[in-house]
Design an enzyme around this catalytic site. Sequence first.
Site, PDB file in Angstrom:
ATOM      1  N   GLY A 110       0.760  -1.238   0.000  1.00  0.00           N
ATOM      2  CA  GLY A 110       0.000   0.000   0.000  1.00  0.00           C
ATOM      3  C   GLY A 110       0.789   1.284   0.000  1.00  0.00           C
TER       4      GLY A 110
ATOM      5  N   GLU B  35       4.093  -6.638   1.454  1.00  0.00           N
ATOM      6  CA  GLU B  35       3.542  -6.964   0.129  1.00  0.00           C
ATOM      7  C   GLU B  35       3.429  -5.721  -0.753  1.00  0.00           C
ATOM      8  OE1 GLU B  35      -0.391  -8.256   1.080  1.00  0.00           O
ATOM      9  OE2 GLU B  35       0.244 -10.119   2.018  1.00  0.00           O
ATOM     10  N   PRO B  36       4.515  -5.019  -1.017  1.00  0.00           N
ATOM     11  CA  PRO B  36       4.397  -3.810  -1.839  1.00  0.00           C
ATOM     12  C   PRO B  36       4.234  -4.162  -3.321  1.00  0.00           C
ATOM     13  CG  PRO B  36       6.688  -4.231  -1.357  1.00  0.00           C
ATOM     14  CD  PRO B  36       5.907  -5.290  -0.629  1.00  0.00           C
ATOM     15  N   GLY B  37       3.388  -3.413  -3.998  1.00  0.00           N
ATOM     16  CA  GLY B  37       3.248  -3.582  -5.442  1.00  0.00           C
ATOM     17  C   GLY B  37       3.623  -2.278  -6.127  1.00  0.00           C
ATOM     18  N   ARG B  38       2.728  -1.298  -6.005  1.00  0.00           N
ATOM     19  CA  ARG B  38       2.896  -0.023  -6.698  1.00  0.00           C
ATOM     20  C   ARG B  38       4.251   0.634  -6.419  1.00  0.00           C
ATOM     21  NH1 ARG B  38      -1.636   3.265  -7.633  1.00  0.00           N
ATOM     22  NH2 ARG B  38      -2.663   2.174  -5.926  1.00  0.00           N
TER      23      ARG B  38
ATOM     24  N   CYS C 165     -14.535   5.925 -28.285  1.00  0.00           N
ATOM     25  CA  CYS C 165     -15.801   6.668 -28.349  1.00  0.00           C
ATOM     26  C   CYS C 165     -16.452   6.768 -26.979  1.00  0.00           C
ATOM     27  CB  CYS C 165     -16.756   5.964 -29.301  1.00  0.00           C
ATOM     28  SG  CYS C 165     -15.926   5.199 -30.668  1.00  0.00           S
ATOM     29  N   GLU C 166     -15.794   7.384 -26.032  1.00  0.00           N
ATOM     30  CA  GLU C 166     -16.361   7.626 -24.701  1.00  0.00           C
ATOM     31  C   GLU C 166     -15.701   8.885 -24.155  1.00  0.00           C
ATOM     32  OE1 GLU C 166     -16.836   4.778 -21.671  1.00  0.00           O
ATOM     33  OE2 GLU C 166     -16.755   3.065 -23.040  1.00  0.00           O
TER      34      GLU C 166
HETATM   35  N1  LLP Z   1      -1.653  -6.796  -0.637  1.00  0.00           N
HETATM   36  C1  LLP Z   1      -2.988  -6.853  -0.798  1.00  0.00           C
HETATM   37  C2  LLP Z   1      -3.771  -7.782   0.012  1.00  0.00           C
HETATM   38  C3  LLP Z   1      -3.615  -6.013  -1.749  1.00  0.00           C
HETATM   39  O1  LLP Z   1      -4.940  -6.068  -1.895  1.00  0.00           O
HETATM   40  C4  LLP Z   1      -2.845  -5.119  -2.516  1.00  0.00           C
HETATM   41  C5  LLP Z   1      -3.462  -4.252  -3.517  1.00  0.00           C
HETATM   42  C6  LLP Z   1      -1.447  -5.109  -2.326  1.00  0.00           C
HETATM   43  C7  LLP Z   1      -0.885  -5.950  -1.371  1.00  0.00           C
HETATM   44  C8  LLP Z   1      -0.533  -4.214  -3.089  1.00  0.00           C
HETATM   45  O2  LLP Z   1      -0.857  -2.870  -2.876  1.00  0.00           O
HETATM   46  P1  LLP Z   1       0.114  -1.726  -3.427  1.00  0.00           P
HETATM   47  O3  LLP Z   1       1.425  -1.837  -2.689  1.00  0.00           O
HETATM   48  O4  LLP Z   1       0.278  -1.941  -4.880  1.00  0.00           O
HETATM   49  O5  LLP Z   1      -0.604  -0.480  -3.133  1.00  0.00           O
HETATM   50  N2  LLP Z   1      -5.763  -0.783  -9.278  1.00  0.00           N
HETATM   51  C9  LLP Z   1      -5.559   0.172  -8.211  1.00  0.00           C
HETATM   52  C10 LLP Z   1      -4.825  -0.439  -7.027  1.00  0.00           C
HETATM   53  C11 LLP Z   1      -5.506  -1.670  -6.449  1.00  0.00           C
HETATM   54  C12 LLP Z   1      -4.770  -2.270  -5.275  1.00  0.00           C
HETATM   55  C13 LLP Z   1      -5.400  -3.528  -4.816  1.00  0.00           C
HETATM   56  N3  LLP Z   1      -4.715  -4.221  -3.778  1.00  0.00           N
HETATM   57  C14 LLP Z   1      -4.826   1.394  -8.760  1.00  0.00           C
HETATM   58  O6  LLP Z   1      -4.536   1.433  -9.960  1.00  0.00           O
HETATM   59  O7  LLP Z   1      -4.597   2.359  -8.028  1.00  0.00           O
END
Ligand code: LLP
Length: 452
Positions: free
Chosen positions: A242, A276-279, A347-348
């Site tokens: 997050g 659990e970092p993604g973004r 077209c939106e």
């Molecule tokens: N762990 C869990 C349980 C999650 O649900 C998520 C993201 C993450 C880790 C990773 O979160 P991050 O570090 O990436 O913030 N599509 C949306 C973001 C959806 C995130 C969903 N869960 C966007 O484009 O902003």
Amino acid sequence: MSSAFLYRDGGLSAGPVPLAEVAAAVGTPAFVYSADAILARYRAMTGALAAEGLDATVCYAVKANPHLAVVRTLACEGAGADVVSEGELLRARTAGVPGERIVFAGVGKTEAEMAAGLEAGILQFNVESEVELQTLDRVARDKGVRAPVSLRINPDVDARTHAKITTGTAENKFGIDHAQAGAIARQAADLPGIDLTGLAVHIGSQLVDLAPYALAFEKVAQLFGELRGGGLPLRRLDLGGGIGISYRDEQPPAVADYARVAAKAVGHLGVPVIFEPGRWMVGDAGLLLTRVIFVKRGVKKSFVIVDAAMNDLIRPTLYDAWHDILPVAKPAPDAPAQAVDIVGPICESGDLFATDRALPPVEPGDLLAICSAGAYGATMASTYNSRLPAPEVLVAGADWAVIKARPDHATLLRQESLPAWLAPEADLGAEAEVDRQSDRQESMHAGSRAAS
Ligand code: LLP
């Protein structure tokens, strides 16, 4: 945006690689990722967590950017993976993440997904409800194994982020209510197919404020201490993902401060901690290259119509998200910026990347870079309007490679079939029709190549 993309010799570049060169080779729209930037983030996070004395495993949230090359880049550094589907599990395994570094999260795992996780020998399932716990117990017993389980707690803390990506309040579908957690944990400890390993928490995405983290981590740490004190064999904590990035002018926390908050809240428990970092890992490490098709001057507004669209990057229209947009050719310092809407060809009205955005003058054919598109970009793309998926490119040092080519229309058409009653002619199958179309396309392309 990360320093992975800078102007160099008059043009935006990924390290030493000019983006204009990439666009000329693969066409537009195209996603470009920097492996160096991804690695820098991973090392910064693991370093900060270690500096706080945490025994931490970073399990990259594959959903942010599931490309095999991205996951593998991280796996080679020792990262684990946080997966939410059988497909992501397979990707993580294919990219070389060992089962014992994989966390399986998600509010609605099917029995088939549970079985796949058990077969892969994953580190843990993050379980979000009593019914999921009981189902997993049965699936594990059927296989004669025990499923490692951490219970995802909903701490009822508002992450103060976009409503669609807030997950840790009592109104959200996620996690086990804080008040019910004790009873469900005791039940888990008694189930023969379950090995209760710990607790997990994740309160949302794109958090730019540390206060909700501190609150959620403390709540979970307290519960962990209570349950362990009561005799439950908890031995691991998962603090979720997050952590936000700066799309516009947000000031996300420094990773050292994030690590300090985590350590302060849970360090005293003395257990291994998963993140659990993604973004944060990949968002700034990618951009979407697009070319201007037309500049349309209306009465009230001017529109820059580009060849990328909402099907390639849906964040601006889905979350009202801001993405910086830069000309690839460095504008003159005194170039007069004008307010324009930067839109795609779909077209939106929602097919837009920016409204009233100050942009130096651009012309048809100019390249633009839509920044911070490494996370939740290509992975949320669709083929809406029968648009072809954008190719993906990975840059590492001075090398770059196409890691996903743009398919042709014939390949996409071939994935569909006509039922017998709609087949055009008895002797002409769908296959032949597609081939005819692909011949036609080929001759159209040859024609346009000859014309240019
Ligand atoms: N762990 C869990 C349980 C999650 O649900 C998520 C993201 C993450 C880790 C990773 O979160 P991050 O570090 O990436 O913030 N599509 C949306 C973001 C959806 C995130 C969903 N869960 C966007 O484009 O902003």
